[in-house]
Scaffold this motif. Sequence first.
Motif, PDB file in Angstrom:
ATOM      1  N   VAL A  92     -34.353  -3.200   2.318  1.00  0.00           N
ATOM      2  CA  VAL A  92     -35.328  -2.944   2.488  1.00  0.00           C
ATOM      3  C   VAL A  92     -35.561  -1.480   2.929  1.00  0.00           C
ATOM      4  O   VAL A  92     -36.894  -0.865   2.431  1.00  0.00           O
ATOM      5  N   TYR A  96     -39.642  -2.934  -3.658  1.00  0.00           N
ATOM      6  CA  TYR A  96     -38.750  -3.884  -2.914  1.00  0.00           C
ATOM      7  C   TYR A  96     -39.159  -5.206  -3.287  1.00  0.00           C
ATOM      8  O   TYR A  96     -40.354  -5.524  -3.103  1.00  0.00           O
ATOM      9  N   PRO A 120     -37.915  -9.134  -1.725  1.00  0.00           N
ATOM     10  CA  PRO A 120     -37.042  -9.911  -0.812  1.00  0.00           C
ATOM     11  C   PRO A 120     -36.322 -10.955  -1.496  1.00  0.00           C
ATOM     12  O   PRO A 120     -36.688 -11.482  -2.490  1.00  0.00           O
ATOM     13  N   LEU A 180     -39.499 -11.830   7.272  1.00  0.00           N
ATOM     14  CA  LEU A 180     -39.476 -10.345   7.663  1.00  0.00           C
ATOM     15  C   LEU A 180     -40.366 -10.499   8.952  1.00  0.00           C
ATOM     16  O   LEU A 180     -40.059  -9.802   9.908  1.00  0.00           O
TER      17      LEU A 180
END
Lengths: 285, 208
Positions: free
Chosen positions: A100, A132, A134, B50
């Motif tokens: 992150v 970035y 995920p 997130l």
Amino acid sequence: MSDVIKFIRIPKNQSKVIYALIIIVMIFSYTNPILLPLNVDLETQAYYNTIVDLPAGKTILLAFAFDSGQWGALGGAAIATLNLLQTKNDKILISPFSSVEGGLMIQRCLGLQKGGYNALGKYGVDWVILPYGPGDETFYAAMMQEPNGMHTAQGNKDYFGTNMENLPIMDNVHSHKDIDLLICIGGAGAGHQVRQFGVPYGIPILVADIAVDWAELKMFIDNGAVKGGIKDAVGSAELEKLIGIPGIATSTVAGLSLNHLLIIGFIVVGNIQYLYGRYKKRGGK
Amino acid sequence: MSFVRSFIPKIVLSAIIVITILSYFLGIVPLSNGVSIVNQYVIIMIAFSLPLGVINLVGRNIKNIQNKRQDWLLDIAMLVSLTVMTVLGIFFGVTNTIYLWLYNNVNIPVGAMVMALTGLYIASAAYRSFRVRNLEGSLLLVSAIIIMLWNAPIGAALFPPILPIGNWFNNYPLTTGNRVIFIGFALGVISLCVRYIFFRENITGEST
């Protein structure tokens, strides 16, 4: 004998004494660094040689998969790798992978490399920062499996939101076929990289990792899945030595030596106390 | 439990495992496309986790502050930090000077400090726990001392033979032990996958 034991015995609130001693040694070692000669490990030498021997014009995927907690261990390796890449004429795709804060770490290391932020050449032509992604291993799989995965997995944009169509460096980079070397700073032992980059597509891999992950990384280096590796701050200092630019790892290692000696001292004192106590219990005088 | 809740997830999971394995080993294009779609789903779901984490964290901290629970002042500090970094990052961009300054001068030292704290605990634990009580304990102690000396330049400076000894430890016991763990882990994953494929594993949380 008992007087000696009493003298070296650490008092009841032993943790505080131990912490205080470590802090004193740490301050001492940083204010009076003992720069001892470093022996370069075979793995560090292989890491260095693989980068140096790579022909000019190749495309390197440089991943910053570590966070601020690992700065002391891997910050030196990251900056030293950037310093080494400056001496070559390759195309560098810098990716935070699934870290992150990787993008911020990249900017920090670019600012600290020799020559400053733009020392790798012209942004978008010689190097680029990818965004970035995920999903850890799933993200790497998407990046490599898709025919245009180097674009689509990143949402067709770089870290700053620029469209990839406007970045000349990405014109010749589309899939795993266009990556000639993967360098991963951090990466939790290299298993992910070996599974998603090395074994399926034969991309050579280099990894710098913290000492805790070294057992796993070493296994992959031995079987050839990873070409070379940097072990924590010591390996980073060795790389700095090979490049000839001492940096933060070299100063970290100076502190490491004294602290390791102190911990060994604690173990010895603890065992003398233990053995003496056992001897007294058995009726010794 | 209904058929839909108990059987459909098992069929979906089993199908995904079979498609992924066949795609990896056979490289059949339609299967690879299917795997790519599944990968995209996973990435999207993880991306959603997130903000979900942020919402949970904020909700929990607000409750702690309202009830003035233990360390509620730290919760305020957390919320302020979260808000400042989020606002700066979203509205001023990730190259904003203040945003980068806060990361370089607050986040990195604090993160490194938290990691360094383990060093203090290890020293304290080494003093209290590494004892020559029995053969196993003694072996652990000797290995620890060798690896610590080998891992710092002072080891070779004080006792040069530590280098070949440390290398031997690194090349044989360490690698062998790790390979055993990895092979065991891989066999475990294979057996679990086989159980999923043949519906032998309960994935719904319901007792069988």
